[in-house]
Scaffold this motif. Structure first.
Motif, mmCIF file in Angstrom:
data_model
loop_
_atom_site.group_PDB
_atom_site.id
_atom_site.type_symbol
_atom_site.label_atom_id
_atom_site.label_comp_id
_atom_site.label_asym_id
_atom_site.label_seq_id
_atom_site.Cartn_x
_atom_site.Cartn_y
_atom_site.Cartn_z
ATOM 1 N N VAL A 216 0.858 -1.179 0.000
ATOM 2 C CA VAL A 216 0.000 0.000 0.000
ATOM 3 C C VAL A 216 0.897 1.232 0.000
ATOM 4 O O VAL A 216 1.866 1.310 0.761
ATOM 5 C CB VAL A 216 -0.914 0.013 1.248
ATOM 6 C CG1 VAL A 216 -1.729 1.296 1.299
ATOM 7 C CG2 VAL A 216 -1.823 -1.208 1.258
ATOM 8 N N HIS A 490 -8.819 0.716 3.854
ATOM 9 C CA HIS A 490 -8.013 1.533 2.934
ATOM 10 C C HIS A 490 -8.482 1.364 1.483
ATOM 11 O O HIS A 490 -7.687 1.276 0.558
ATOM 12 C CB HIS A 490 -6.532 1.173 3.066
ATOM 13 C CG HIS A 490 -6.040 1.191 4.479
ATOM 14 N ND1 HIS A 490 -5.829 2.350 5.179
ATOM 15 C CD2 HIS A 490 -5.755 0.178 5.339
ATOM 16 C CE1 HIS A 490 -5.413 2.056 6.402
ATOM 17 N NE2 HIS A 490 -5.374 0.755 6.526
ATOM 18 N N SER A 492 -9.568 -1.127 -0.061
ATOM 19 C CA SER A 492 -9.169 -2.354 -0.757
ATOM 20 C C SER A 492 -10.293 -3.378 -0.834
ATOM 21 O O SER A 492 -10.267 -4.268 -1.684
ATOM 22 C CB SER A 492 -7.971 -2.986 -0.046
ATOM 23 O OG SER A 492 -8.345 -3.487 1.223
#
Length: 558
Positions: A216, A490, A492
């Motif tokens: 990330v 996040h 995802s």
């Protein structure tokens, strides 16, 4: 008062039959060394779960247990106590009725927190119990993820640039450079990252975090800060800051303010400068209870039985980062008793376990797996863990240890459980010796789990079905889900990982096949005929339960 509470909790758990007196004594010895609360020690050692401790505390306090997963959180009530207090004390206001405030607490017997809540709110506090982890998740839902102050990093970068221009020294206490590096590390810890990558490029210094197995993007720092950031990390890891041409390894003990984590630091010279990777070893994220690894019951039961044997070899296989160490530590914790001597030989020692003798190999000094294993056999162990079987000498010594009455655990890098057998035979192990000593082989992988906060129903496309080798009717009453992305994951769609397993038991028929030198495909066919589920089979079950996605299954266990 703290000692009385600790003793009382242990006694209650023993009286309830949740733990044995021997396990309690082991946990108390560990607690005396670490200073942690007994409940945290019991969870970390895999002796009992947070839910089991919570139920005992709730029963003792005479309060109900609540499920926070679907309960709405009132921001106005949270404002009465504040986020910092709620997180620190694991106390979450749920609802107000007149002069009564209902509060979910991780420890419903924490009288000091109850008194403080009464003073802060001016209300009578009605206590209910919820696990600390659920309270933390509820606070994240209510406040959003802070990412340890990721918004502060641009401010800290600006302050570091100004400090550099004005001649501020790196080693000055509380300098902007120190605060910037601390924040980069704290951000990785708060995100649940396993690694922090600090990578020099031609014009910038890039930070990335490995979260749930995927990288990330983090902060991107200007090139003028490269030298000072890398030097600060090397100073923290006690490395030679003047040596930039060869790799170095070091260690950082980092205090986030709420807990301490261990960072293993590795430097690597590149064309644009030294790259640094920090492996985050966080004991709070280590699962060490066999029943919490997510093994299906038809794997867990035979695995428990096989690791309780007095001698033989038990192998765990899979690529780097597939959870092998966690599985082996869980097995050792399950077997750890005061009357059993366990010695490990690792590269490196990732987490320290109580009452277990752990050693780290050092090939540069001549302390290899083979040399260490020879020495271990003279230390009168009952159980031995060899971090990895890398060569013929280590394999032969492991076989010898099993033949002389020891239970040996180790790992191999193979694609399947059956693949471990030809790998050992290729190392020169005699088939009849392998047949006599090998007990079982566990293969495993880690797949990302669908984020529970943003999960939504989904369906498999025709392409997905084709790639998975499935017909539409085979899915049955499946609960397929995917994450649409949120601040907690996040964006995802995934949050956390779970293991998928394949377990090969070496029975009489399998021993004959080993002696005959059969290849991995024949052994796998025989295992499937005998009812063994494959990695793909276990992953499909978790797909149909809505725990992971088809794309993740195909990425990891296709």
């Amino acid at each position: 008062m703290g000692a009385v509470k600790t003793k009382r909790l242990g006694e209650i758990l023993v009286e309830s039959g949740i733990i044995t007196p021997e396990k309690l004594e082991m946990a108390l010895r560990e607690q005396r060394q670490t200073g942690e609360k007994l409940g945290m020690v019991l969870q970390r050692l895999g002796i009992c779960s947070e839910q089991e401790i919570g139920k005992v505390l709730a029963n003792q306090a005479g309060v109900p247990v609540v499920d926070l997963s679907e309960m709405p959180i009132d921001p106005e009530l949270l404002g009465l106590v504040g986020r910092e207090f709620a997180e620190k004390r694991a106390a979450l206001p749920l609802r107000a009725r007149g002069s009564t405030l209902q509060v979910a607490m991780g420890n419903p017997m924490d009288l000091a927190t109850i008194d403080e809540l009464t003073r802060k709110t001016g209300k009578y506090v009605e206590v209910v119990h919820a696990p600390v982890s659920e309270i933390g998740d509820a606070l994240l839902r209510a406040f959003g993820a802070t990412d340890a102050g990721s918004g502060e990093i641009p401010v800290l970068i600006d302050a570091a640039q100004k400090a550099l221009a004005s001649g501020v020294k790196l080693n000055e206490d509380d300098s902007p450079f120190v605060r910037l590096v601390d924040r980069i590390i704290a951000l990785g810890v708060s995100m649940g990252a396993t690694d922090i990558h600090v990578e020099p490029e031609e014009k910038v210094l890039r930070c990335r975090y490995r979260v749930d197995g995927r990288l990330v993007q983090g902060a991107i720092l200007p090139m003028e800060l490269q030298s000072i950031v890398l030097t600060r990390l090397k100073i923290m890891a006690e490395l030679n800051i003047s040596e930039t041409r060869v790799p170095q390894d070091g260690r950082i003990l980092f205090d986030t303010g709420t807990r301490a984590v261990d960072l293993r630091v590795s430097t690597f010279p590149t064309s644009h400068g030294e790259g640094i990777v920090c492996r985050i070893l966080d004991k709070e994220n280590l699962i060490v209870g066999l029943d919490r690894l997510g093994m299906p019951e038809d794997v867990l039961q035979p695995f428990r039985r096989d690791i309780a044997r007095p001698h033989g070899i038990v192998l765990v296989t899979g690529p780097t980062g597939s959870g092998k160490t966690t599985t082996l530590y869980s097995a050792l914790t399950y077997l750890n008793r005061p009357d059993t001597k366990i010695i490990t030989l690792e590269d490196p020692v990732e987490y320290e376990l109580p009452v277990i003798n752990q050693a780290q190999v050092n090939p540069a000094k001549g302390f290899t797996f083979a040399k260490g294993l020879r020495a271990i056999l003279r230390q009168d162990p009952d159980i031995i863990l060899v971090g990895e079987i890398r060569d013929t000498e280590t394999a032969q010594l492991a076989i010898r240890a099993a033949l002389t009455g020891h239970l040996v655990f180790s790992t191999l890098h193979t694609n399947s459980a059956a693949g471990a057998i030809p790998r050992l035979l290729d190392m020169g192990i005699e088939p009849f010796l392998l047949s006599a000593t090998l007990v079982s082989v566990m293969a495993q992988r880690l797949v990302r789990t669908v984020c529970p906060e943003c999960a939504e129903p989904t369906e498999l496309t025709a392409t997905d079905l084709d790639l998975l080798g499935l017909q539409p009717g085979e899915l049955g009453e499946s609960t397929l889900r995917k994450g649409k992305g949120c601040s907690l994951c996040h964006d995802s769609g995934f949050r956390g990982r779970l293991a998928v397993f394949e377990y090969l038991q070496i029975d009489k028929a399998m021993r004959h096949m080993i002696v005959e030198g059969r290849d991995a495909s024949e052994i796998e066919t025989a295992a499937r005929t005998g009812g063994q589920r494959s990695l793909r089979d276990d992953a499909l079950v978790k797909l149909m339960n809505g725990q992971t996605t088809a794309q993740e299954l195909l990425r990891v266990v296709a």
